[in-house]
Design a protein around this motif. Structure first.
Motif, PDB file in Angstrom:
ATOM      1  N   TYR A 153      -1.884  -9.376  -5.066  1.00 11.46           N
ATOM      2  CA  TYR A 153      -1.564 -10.620  -4.355  1.00 11.46           C
ATOM      3  C   TYR A 153      -2.105 -11.825  -5.119  1.00 11.46           C
ATOM      4  O   TYR A 153      -1.415 -12.822  -5.296  1.00 11.46           O
ATOM      5  CB  TYR A 153      -2.142 -10.568  -2.944  1.00 11.46           C
ATOM      6  N   TYR A 187       0.806  -3.615   6.673  1.00 16.80           N
ATOM      7  CA  TYR A 187       1.362  -4.761   5.964  1.00 16.80           C
ATOM      8  C   TYR A 187       2.664  -4.322   5.322  1.00 16.80           C
ATOM      9  O   TYR A 187       2.774  -3.205   4.816  1.00 16.80           O
ATOM     10  CB  TYR A 187       0.411  -5.251   4.862  1.00 16.80           C
ATOM     11  N   GLU A 239       3.129  -9.265   4.466  1.00 17.45           N
ATOM     12  CA  GLU A 239       3.455  -9.714   5.809  1.00 17.45           C
ATOM     13  C   GLU A 239       2.820  -8.737   6.788  1.00 17.45           C
ATOM     14  O   GLU A 239       3.107  -7.533   6.744  1.00 17.45           O
ATOM     15  CB  GLU A 239       4.969  -9.755   6.006  1.00 17.45           C
ATOM     16  N   LYS A 299       9.826  -2.657  -2.116  1.00 17.81           N
ATOM     17  CA  LYS A 299       8.905  -2.884  -1.004  1.00 17.81           C
ATOM     18  C   LYS A 299       8.439  -1.565  -0.416  1.00 17.81           C
ATOM     19  O   LYS A 299       9.031  -0.514  -0.651  1.00 17.81           O
ATOM     20  CB  LYS A 299       9.538  -3.747   0.077  1.00 17.81           C
ATOM     21  N   GLY A 314      -0.097 -12.873  -7.917  1.00 21.71           N
ATOM     22  CA  GLY A 314       1.222 -13.383  -7.559  1.00 21.71           C
ATOM     23  C   GLY A 314       2.336 -12.362  -7.707  1.00 21.71           C
ATOM     24  O   GLY A 314       3.505 -12.725  -7.756  1.00 21.71           O
ATOM     25  N   SER A 344       4.027 -10.082  -2.150  1.00 18.64           N
ATOM     26  CA  SER A 344       3.821 -10.860  -0.932  1.00 18.64           C
ATOM     27  C   SER A 344       3.463  -9.870   0.161  1.00 18.64           C
ATOM     28  O   SER A 344       3.841  -8.691   0.101  1.00 18.64           O
ATOM     29  CB  SER A 344       5.071 -11.660  -0.565  1.00 18.64           C
ATOM     30  N   THR A 382       7.179  -9.219  -5.906  1.00 21.63           N
ATOM     31  CA  THR A 382       7.729 -10.534  -6.226  1.00 21.63           C
ATOM     32  C   THR A 382       7.633 -10.863  -7.708  1.00 21.63           C
ATOM     33  O   THR A 382       8.201 -11.855  -8.145  1.00 21.63           O
ATOM     34  CB  THR A 382       7.020 -11.644  -5.420  1.00 21.63           C
ATOM     35  N   THR A 436       5.910  -6.572  -0.520  1.00 23.03           N
ATOM     36  CA  THR A 436       7.139  -6.818  -1.266  1.00 23.03           C
ATOM     37  C   THR A 436       6.798  -7.246  -2.681  1.00 23.03           C
ATOM     38  O   THR A 436       5.953  -8.120  -2.891  1.00 23.03           O
ATOM     39  CB  THR A 436       7.984  -7.912  -0.580  1.00 23.03           C
TER      40      THR A 436
END
Length: 85
Positions: A49, A63, A57, A24, A52, A55, A68, A66
């Motif tokens: 993003y 932002y 936040e 991250k 996929g 992620s 994934t 992270t």
């Protein structure tokens, strides 16, 4: 591929490799580390993003990003107890 597309693709690759190793980072860390314009940074994050692989936040103007991709999340049907019938 035009120069902007090349810049975005290079950023996608470099950010992806960085996050795969580190897990991250903040959007600011990525911008400074790779010396990216805000436009290229956010277009690259959008591509990751959409694929996929990350992620996002929101945290104020930054932002938390992270990685994934490759992270296995248990599917609900796989973790539910099986009926003995």
């Amino acid at each position: 591929m035009n120069p902007l597309q090349e810049s975005i693709q290079t950023a996608v690759t470099r950010i992806g490799e960085f996050l795969a190793q580190n897990g991250k980072a903040t959007s600011w860390q990525l911008k400074v580390t790779f010396r990216l314009s805000a436009s290229v940074l956010y277009l690259a994050l959008g591509a990751l993003y959409q694929q996929g692989k990350i992620s996002l936040e929101a945290d104020g103007i930054n932002y938390h990003v992270t990685w994934t991709a490759g992270v296995q999340t248990p599917r609900p049907e796989a973790s539910a107890p099986q009926d003995a019938n």
